[in-house]
Design an enzyme around this catalytic site. Structure first.
Site, PDB file in Angstrom:
ATOM      1  N   ASP A   1      34.730 -30.822  29.727  1.00 58.17           N
ATOM      2  CA  ASP A   1      33.966 -31.435  28.637  1.00 58.17           C
ATOM      3  C   ASP A   1      33.405 -32.753  29.188  1.00 58.17           C
ATOM      4  O   ASP A   1      33.811 -33.202  30.279  1.00 58.17           O
ATOM      5  CB  ASP A   1      34.914 -31.683  27.437  1.00 58.17           C
ATOM      6  CG  ASP A   1      34.209 -32.241  26.208  1.00 58.17           C
ATOM      7  OD1 ASP A   1      32.971 -32.164  26.123  1.00 58.17           O
ATOM      8  OD2 ASP A   1      34.917 -32.766  25.311  1.00 58.17           O
TER       9      ASP A   1
ATOM     10  N   ARG B   1      30.675 -19.875  18.088  1.00 62.22           N
ATOM     11  CA  ARG B   1      30.938 -20.848  17.015  1.00 62.22           C
ATOM     12  C   ARG B   1      30.529 -20.244  15.676  1.00 62.22           C
ATOM     13  O   ARG B   1      31.212 -20.412  14.670  1.00 62.22           O
ATOM     14  CB  ARG B   1      30.149 -22.143  17.264  1.00 62.22           C
ATOM     15  CG  ARG B   1      30.570 -22.940  18.489  1.00 62.22           C
ATOM     16  CD  ARG B   1      31.954 -23.525  18.343  1.00 62.22           C
ATOM     17  NE  ARG B   1      32.065 -24.376  17.166  1.00 62.22           N
ATOM     18  CZ  ARG B   1      31.668 -25.650  17.103  1.00 62.22           C
ATOM     19  NH1 ARG B   1      31.174 -26.253  18.167  1.00 62.22           N
ATOM     20  NH2 ARG B   1      31.796 -26.346  15.992  1.00 62.22           N
TER      21      ARG B   1
ATOM     22  N   CYS C   1      32.382 -26.803  26.013  1.00 64.68           N
ATOM     23  CA  CYS C   1      32.003 -26.768  24.591  1.00 64.68           C
ATOM     24  C   CYS C   1      30.552 -27.131  24.364  1.00 64.68           C
ATOM     25  O   CYS C   1      29.989 -26.784  23.321  1.00 64.68           O
ATOM     26  CB  CYS C   1      32.938 -27.667  23.780  1.00 64.68           C
ATOM     27  SG  CYS C   1      32.819 -29.423  24.204  1.00 64.68           S
TER      28      CYS C   1
ATOM     29  N   GLN D   1      36.058 -25.472  17.829  1.00 67.35           N
ATOM     30  CA  GLN D   1      35.609 -25.071  19.167  1.00 67.35           C
ATOM     31  C   GLN D   1      36.619 -24.150  19.832  1.00 67.35           C
ATOM     32  O   GLN D   1      36.261 -23.222  20.555  1.00 67.35           O
ATOM     33  CB  GLN D   1      35.389 -26.321  20.029  1.00 67.35           C
ATOM     34  CG  GLN D   1      34.845 -26.007  21.415  1.00 67.35           C
ATOM     35  CD  GLN D   1      33.428 -25.459  21.387  1.00 67.35           C
ATOM     36  OE1 GLN D   1      32.546 -26.046  20.771  1.00 67.35           O
ATOM     37  NE2 GLN D   1      33.196 -24.329  22.053  1.00 67.35           N
TER      38      GLN D   1
ATOM     39  N   HIS E   1      39.293 -30.910  17.998  1.00 68.30           N
ATOM     40  CA  HIS E   1      38.089 -30.116  17.706  1.00 68.30           C
ATOM     41  C   HIS E   1      38.512 -28.642  17.584  1.00 68.30           C
ATOM     42  O   HIS E   1      38.147 -27.806  18.422  1.00 68.30           O
ATOM     43  CB  HIS E   1      37.063 -30.313  18.834  1.00 68.30           C
ATOM     44  CG  HIS E   1      35.693 -29.812  18.517  1.00 68.30           C
ATOM     45  ND1 HIS E   1      35.312 -29.366  17.259  1.00 68.30           N
ATOM     46  CD2 HIS E   1      34.582 -29.692  19.296  1.00 68.30           C
ATOM     47  CE1 HIS E   1      34.046 -28.999  17.293  1.00 68.30           C
ATOM     48  NE2 HIS E   1      33.577 -29.173  18.507  1.00 68.30           N
TER      49      HIS E   1
ATOM     50  N   ARG F   1      32.869 -33.932  10.161  1.00 66.76           N
ATOM     51  CA  ARG F   1      32.883 -34.430  11.549  1.00 66.76           C
ATOM     52  C   ARG F   1      32.864 -35.948  11.465  1.00 66.76           C
ATOM     53  O   ARG F   1      31.946 -36.544  10.906  1.00 66.76           O
ATOM     54  CB  ARG F   1      31.670 -33.920  12.334  1.00 66.76           C
ATOM     55  CG  ARG F   1      31.479 -34.657  13.654  1.00 66.76           C
ATOM     56  CD  ARG F   1      30.474 -34.017  14.561  1.00 66.76           C
ATOM     57  NE  ARG F   1      31.014 -32.795  15.155  1.00 66.76           N
ATOM     58  CZ  ARG F   1      30.492 -32.191  16.225  1.00 66.76           C
ATOM     59  NH1 ARG F   1      29.431 -32.690  16.818  1.00 66.76           N
ATOM     60  NH2 ARG F   1      31.028 -31.095  16.705  1.00 66.76           N
TER      61      ARG F   1
HETATM   62  N1  NVA Z   1      34.520 -34.550  23.463  1.00 58.38           N
HETATM   63  C1  NVA Z   1      33.178 -34.434  22.923  1.00 58.38           C
HETATM   64  C2  NVA Z   1      32.989 -33.080  22.327  1.00 58.38           C
HETATM   65  C3  NVA Z   1      31.600 -32.820  21.787  1.00 58.38           C
HETATM   66  C4  NVA Z   1      31.468 -31.474  21.132  1.00 58.38           C
HETATM   67  C5  NVA Z   1      32.930 -35.534  21.916  1.00 58.38           C
HETATM   68  O1  NVA Z   1      33.826 -35.808  21.116  1.00 58.38           O
HETATM   69  O2  NVA Z   1      31.851 -36.110  21.934  1.00 58.38           O
HETATM   70  N1   CP Z   2      30.433 -28.188  20.874  1.00 59.28           N
HETATM   71  C1   CP Z   2      29.988 -28.845  19.779  1.00 59.28           C
HETATM   72  O1   CP Z   2      30.727 -29.134  18.829  1.00 59.28           O
HETATM   73  O2   CP Z   2      28.651 -29.118  19.805  1.00 59.28           O
HETATM   74  P1   CP Z   2      27.847 -30.055  18.802  1.00 59.28           P
HETATM   75  O3   CP Z   2      28.286 -31.474  19.050  1.00 59.28           O
HETATM   76  O4   CP Z   2      26.402 -29.827  19.165  1.00 59.28           O
HETATM   77  O5   CP Z   2      28.145 -29.641  17.396  1.00 59.28           O
END
Ligand code: NVA
Ligand code: CP
Length: 306
Positions: free
Chosen positions: A220, A288, A260, A135, A132, A105
């Site tokens: 989101d 997940r 998500c 997800q 992502h 990540r």
């Molecule tokens: N769009 C959000 C998703 C978090 C799971 C981010 O990138 O922070």
């Molecule tokens: N939806 C998701 O990826 O959550 P986290 O940021 O908690 O991993």
């Protein structure tokens, strides 16, 4: 480098492979709930590189790997040489020589691509600024469990044209659904990605129009990780882009809505919908675990055979 399989976007798997993966996830969920021993990968190690925060992704990968009989190792740039400037390519060569699979990540999507190019084991994108895909596996599993195939259905994205939105564009292509994106002007997803999927995806800036007749509504956060300083400005620009009872009244009568998580009640989604007893959002989060166990299994087996 041999043709190691990776999962950096949904396009790395064919539609048929994605369908099989979702079916396997549903099966593994049932087996897990029935108490079946799923430890098919003893001694296998997953390296989890997190340059951004996480609750669901970390817990699901770590628990999933343990349930498969293996081990998961949490690595943060704060206390590895990744944070002190060791090149990503060098890190990839070293880490992938010691573990069986890697999950990353991070910020730039090029980072997972560069890591994968030097990795001798499969690499999973666990969120970048652009995509992502993990997800989406959970979201599609949740849809299939509740409604069957999503092919031919209409999905409405409400909010920022961000990494989740862009993964929905890839999902529209791979799972064969129509996608309407309701976002404020200036917050559209990547124009090349939109152009490449113009047969299935279109922008409709007015959220109530975009949601009309939709089978699935998805949203989101307005400010993603790394955009914290824009939060206040975005709260003003996105104020009309909330998934709430009024918006859902425009959707199909049996429409589902997903998020998500983490969610901001009263911003992109109303507290009423978040706390509704019949929401699928918590199933979506739980999935997940199951979807990623199916993904880990698929990639570990592919690399074993390769
Ligand atoms: N769009 C959000 C998703 C978090 C799971 C981010 O990138 O922070
Ligand atoms: N939806 C998701 O990826 O959550 P986290 O940021 O908690 O991993």
């Amino acid at each position: 480098m041999s043709a190691t399989r990776h999962f950096l976007t949904l396009l790395d798997f064919s539609p048929r492979e994605l369908e099989q993966l979702i079916q396997r996830a549903i099966q593994m969920k049932q087996q897990h709930r029935a108490g079946l021993d799923q430890r098919a990968f003893p001694g296998r190690v997953l390296a989890m590189i997190f340059a951004k925060s996480s609750t669901r992704t970390r817990v699901s990968f770590e628990a999933g790997m343990a349930q498969l009989g293996g081990h998961a190792m949490f690595l943060s740039p704060h206390d590895t040489q990744l944070g002190r400037g060791e090149p990503i390519e060098d890190s990839a060569r070293v880490i992938s020589s010691m573990v069986d699979i890697v999950m990353i990540r991070t910020f730039g999507h090029d980072i997972v691509e560069r890591f994968a190019a030097q990795s001798r084991v499969p690499v999973i994108n666990a969120l970048t600024d652009d995509y992502h895909p993990c997800q989406l596996l959970a979201d599609m599993q949740t849809w299939v469990e509740r409604r069957g195939s999503i092919a031919g259905r209409s999905v409405c994205w409400v909010g920022d044209g961000n990494n989740m939105c862009q993964s929905y564009i890839n999902a529209a292509r791979q799972f064969d659904f129509e996608l309407r994106i309701a976002c404020p002007a200036g917050f559209e997803p990547d124009s090349d990605l939109l152009a490449a999927n113009a047969d299935r995806v279109r922008i409709e800036h007015e959220p109530l129009v975009a949601a009309t007749g939709a089978d699935l509504v998805v949203t989101d956060v307005w400010a993603s990780m790394g955009q914290e300083q824009e939060q206040r400005h975005r709260a003003q620009v996105f104020a009309r882009y909330q998934v709430n009872a009024e918006l859902m009244s425009r959707a199909a009568s049996d429409a589902l809505y997903m998020h998500c998580l983490p969610a901001h009640r009263g911003e992109e989604i109303s507290a009423e919908l978040m706390d509704a007893p019949d929401t699928v959002i918590w199933e979506e989060a739980e999935n997940r675990l199951h979807a990623q166990k199916a993904l880990l299994e698929t990639l570990l087996l592919a690399n074993q055979q390769g």
